[in-house]
Motif scaffolding. Structure first.
Motif, mmCIF file in Angstrom:
data_model
loop_
_atom_site.group_PDB
_atom_site.id
_atom_site.type_symbol
_atom_site.label_atom_id
_atom_site.label_comp_id
_atom_site.label_asym_id
_atom_site.label_seq_id
_atom_site.Cartn_x
_atom_site.Cartn_y
_atom_site.Cartn_z
ATOM 1 N N ALA A 1 4.524 -5.334 17.191
ATOM 2 C CA ALA A 1 4.460 -4.612 15.921
ATOM 3 C C ALA A 1 5.456 -3.449 16.007
ATOM 4 C CB ALA A 1 3.044 -4.088 15.696
ATOM 5 N N VAL A 2 5.656 -2.776 14.898
ATOM 6 C CA VAL A 2 6.651 -1.689 14.872
ATOM 7 C C VAL A 2 5.980 -0.398 15.325
ATOM 8 C CG1 VAL A 2 8.302 -0.423 13.460
ATOM 9 C CG2 VAL A 2 7.836 -2.835 12.977
ATOM 10 N N LYS B 1 10.360 -3.597 4.617
ATOM 11 C CA LYS B 1 11.393 -4.492 5.139
ATOM 12 C C LYS B 1 12.338 -4.846 3.999
ATOM 13 C CE LYS B 1 8.297 -6.460 8.562
ATOM 14 N NZ LYS B 1 7.495 -7.644 8.941
ATOM 15 N N TYR C 1 4.228 -0.119 9.912
ATOM 16 C CA TYR C 1 4.453 -0.786 8.635
ATOM 17 C C TYR C 1 3.122 -1.301 8.068
ATOM 18 C CZ TYR C 1 9.541 -0.878 9.462
ATOM 19 O OH TYR C 1 10.847 -0.539 9.674
ATOM 20 N N ASP C 2 3.153 -1.636 6.807
ATOM 21 C CA ASP C 2 1.911 -2.059 6.148
ATOM 22 C C ASP C 2 2.138 -3.327 5.316
ATOM 23 O OD1 ASP C 2 -0.824 -1.322 5.993
ATOM 24 O OD2 ASP C 2 -0.517 -0.885 3.871
ATOM 25 N N TYR D 1 0.241 -9.000 4.076
ATOM 26 C CA TYR D 1 -0.288 -10.269 4.592
ATOM 27 C C TYR D 1 -0.684 -10.207 6.064
ATOM 28 C CZ TYR D 1 4.657 -10.114 5.736
ATOM 29 O OH TYR D 1 5.888 -9.688 6.162
ATOM 30 N N SER E 1 1.667 -12.754 11.092
ATOM 31 C CA SER E 1 2.564 -11.697 10.656
ATOM 32 C C SER E 1 3.970 -12.064 11.055
ATOM 33 C CB SER E 1 2.189 -10.375 11.297
ATOM 34 O OG SER E 1 2.430 -10.432 12.666
ATOM 35 N N SER E 2 4.914 -11.598 10.305
ATOM 36 C CA SER E 2 6.258 -12.098 10.512
ATOM 37 C C SER E 2 6.897 -11.600 11.771
ATOM 38 C CB SER E 2 7.111 -11.717 9.339
ATOM 39 O OG SER E 2 7.041 -10.340 9.198
ATOM 40 N N CYS E 3 6.817 -10.338 12.067
ATOM 41 C CA CYS E 3 7.577 -9.885 13.228
ATOM 42 C C CYS E 3 6.742 -9.937 14.477
ATOM 43 C CB CYS E 3 8.105 -8.490 13.020
ATOM 44 S SG CYS E 3 6.834 -7.305 12.776
ATOM 45 N N ALA E 4 5.510 -9.618 14.396
ATOM 46 C CA ALA E 4 4.752 -9.556 15.619
ATOM 47 C C ALA E 4 3.831 -10.725 15.748
ATOM 48 C CB ALA E 4 3.929 -8.280 15.628
ATOM 49 N N ASN F 1 -2.259 -6.916 11.356
ATOM 50 C CA ASN F 1 -1.921 -5.725 12.153
ATOM 51 C C ASN F 1 -1.292 -4.606 11.334
ATOM 52 O OD1 ASN F 1 -2.815 -6.667 14.648
ATOM 53 N ND2 ASN F 1 -0.972 -7.881 14.908
ATOM 54 N N ARG F 2 -1.311 -4.726 10.032
ATOM 55 C CA ARG F 2 -0.682 -3.695 9.215
ATOM 56 C C ARG F 2 -1.355 -2.341 9.478
ATOM 57 N NH1 ARG F 2 -4.464 -6.283 6.782
ATOM 58 N NH2 ARG F 2 -5.842 -5.233 5.303
HETATM 59 S S1 SF4 Z 1 4.265 -8.150 9.909
HETATM 60 FE FE1 SF4 Z 1 5.017 -6.919 11.665
HETATM 61 S S2 SF4 Z 1 5.796 -5.029 10.716
HETATM 62 FE FE2 SF4 Z 1 4.508 -6.028 9.187
HETATM 63 S S3 SF4 Z 1 2.484 -5.054 9.478
HETATM 64 FE FE3 SF4 Z 1 2.512 -6.944 10.714
HETATM 65 S S4 SF4 Z 1 3.138 -6.287 12.746
HETATM 66 FE FE4 SF4 Z 1 3.673 -4.631 11.323
#
Ligand code: SF4
Length: 470
Positions: free
Chosen positions: A145-146, A216, A101-102, A105, A461-464, A108-109
């Motif tokens: 991350a995804v 998302k 994902y990109d 914000y 980052s929100s998920c990771a 790690n995008r």
């Molecule tokens: S917030 Fe999560 S899904 Fe989005 S770029 Fe960062 S690690 Fe990847």
């Protein structure tokens, strides 16, 4: 790693000691190379996870079993906080920061130029159990991350947890971040292995989510939240009927949202939090100040300071929602869309409702005592108890734990008023600001833990990276 390990059992020195020992007892060059490679991966992935703020371990009742190790119910699982205010009693790590994902914000995008690494499920389990046995950590906070897809990533996290729970018989605390878009079947499996799950709400509105994280969607976030809520409820009922049934997410679910990356006002954020608490019985909503590290037309300038005081005020207002009987619409409304940075949210509310004050401490109902600035939950309870034994005077309030400097503007004791002016908002506000720490209410009771001199390394980052607490 340096921030993650500061001030707790899981110190960097101990961590390096363990790794060096492991390298010394390795009998072949290949093993040494493997350990160095593992050290490098842990360095990258623990550093990537350090902005995650959602990790607190209260609420779990998983106790030790014969032949097992770890105990999530023990008081030894405590909260430790690093200099940036993050919980560090857990090994907080990503499985990978390789992301498909990109999100604009996020450091790690997919298009970000950062060092990448990935731990295998076996490595996650091995690191966790070794750190636990050496008493460096009390549990695990695992995010990711995804990697290729939400399901593929979740399968890897499930495998790591299965090794920990079944092969190592680890009964310690585990918090896992659910990746938006994960299939319901995998979320179910995850929930029977973890103590707490969290799905990050990410941003305060679907519009902002679409603008900054187009891969998302609100549905992909709220869907798992609803599923987890329902399954927690079902699990509790099952456990009442079937003794020994496995608990599903026994420590409940939390979420986190980023503050300051998008234009939503505080009243929108509080209304969202209120709705999440009501709809999904979340344990906590965590607020994470946006730290600009990315130049993007939809994001604040790189020179914008992180809104740490705003974050702190949101935590204070959140406390009012959960424990003091306030609704979001009482705290803020369209005419007052943002929390005051000068005084705490309860004082600000009281200043806007001076017609309801002063209240007589010997007659005010408990619910009204809770609304008096300077009177907390415990002191309100003590006042009620003290009134049963006699009259409460001003001196007794201090012994009870009331912050007299703040409360005196809003109360009478035996009919006597101890403030300077009872209905002058500006004057009272000036006193409250002057009487607060360092001559003004910095609101940094919690934020004082934040060391603003720390280098800003990445965006939560929100998920990771920034998905978090336990
Ligand atoms: S917030 Fe999560 S899904 Fe989005 S770029 Fe960062 S690690 Fe990847």
């Amino acid at each position: 790693m340096q921030d993650l390990t500061r001030g707790c059992k899981f110190s960097e020195h101990m961590f390096l000691f363990w790794l060096i020992c492991a390298m010394l007892i390795a009998t072949s060059r290949r093993q040494v190379v493997t350990q160095v490679d593992l050290l490098n991966k842990v360095r990258i992935l623990a550093d990537a996870a350090k902005y995650d703020v959602s990790c607190s371990s209260s609420g779990s009742t998983r106790s030790n079993k014969a032949g097992g190790v770890g105990n999530a119910a023990a008081a030894g699982i405590c909260h430790s906080w690093s200099a940036d205010g993050r919980c560090i009693s857990l090994l907080k790590i990503l499985m990978t920061n390789i992301c498909a994902y990109d999100c604009a914000y996020c450091i790690n995008r997919a298009t970000s130029d950062v060092e990448r690494a990935m731990l295998s499920p076996e490595e996650v389990a091995e690191i966790t159990i070794n750190f636990y046995r050496r008493n460096y950590i009390e549990g695990l906070f695992l995010s990711s991350a995804v990697f290729r897809s939400p399901d593929e990533t979740t399968e890897r996290m499930i495998r790591a947890l299965e090794i920990l729970r079944r092969e190592y018989r680890f009964n310690g605390y585990i918090h896992v971040k659910v990746i938006p878009g994960t299939s319901p079947a995998l979320t179910t499996r995850l929930g029977f292995l973890a103590d707490r799950l969290s799905v990050n709400i990410e941003l305060p509105s679907p519009q902002s989510l679409h603008a900054l994280a187009p891969q998302k969607s609100s549905e992909a976030i709220l869907g798992p939240m609803g599923q987890i809520h329902d399954q927690i409820h079902e699990s509790r009922e099952t456990r009442l009927a079937v003794r020994g049934a496995t608990a599903y997410v026994p420590a409940g679910q939390t979420t986190q949202l980023i503050v300051g990356a998008t234009p939503e006002r505080d009243h929108q954020i509080l209304q969202l939090s209120e709705k999440l608490y009501q709809s999904f019985q979340l344990k906590r909503v965590y607020y994470s100040s946006y730290i600009p590290t990315v130049s993007h037309p939809n994001l604040p300038s790189l020179f914008t300071a992180p809104p740490l005081r705003r974050e702190h005020r949101l935590y204070q207002a959140d406390w009012l929602l959960r424990f003091y009987g306030f609704s979001a619409r009482e705290i803020l409304d369209d005419r007052h869309p943002d929390l005051s940075l000068d005084v705490d949210p309860k004082s600000d509310w009281a200043l806007r409702h001076l017609d309801q004050f002063p209240v007589e401490i010997n007659r005010a109902p408990y619910e009204m005592l809770l609304r008096v600035p300077g009177i907390g939950l415990r002191s309100a309870q003590r006042i009620i108890a003290a009134r049963r034994a006699g009259t409460v005077d001003f001196d007794l309030l201090k012994k009870i734990g009331v912050v007299q400097k703040r409360a005196r503007h809003f109360i009478t004791c035996q009919g006597k008023f101890y403030g300077e002016a009872s209905q002058d908002e500006q004057l009272i506000r000036a006193h409250l600001v002057a009487d607060s720490p360092s001559g003004k209410d910095s609101g940094l009771g919690q934020i004082s833990l934040f060391d603003l001199s720390l280098p800003v390394l990445s965006v939560v980052s929100s998920c990771a990276v920034d998905s978090g607490e336990f």
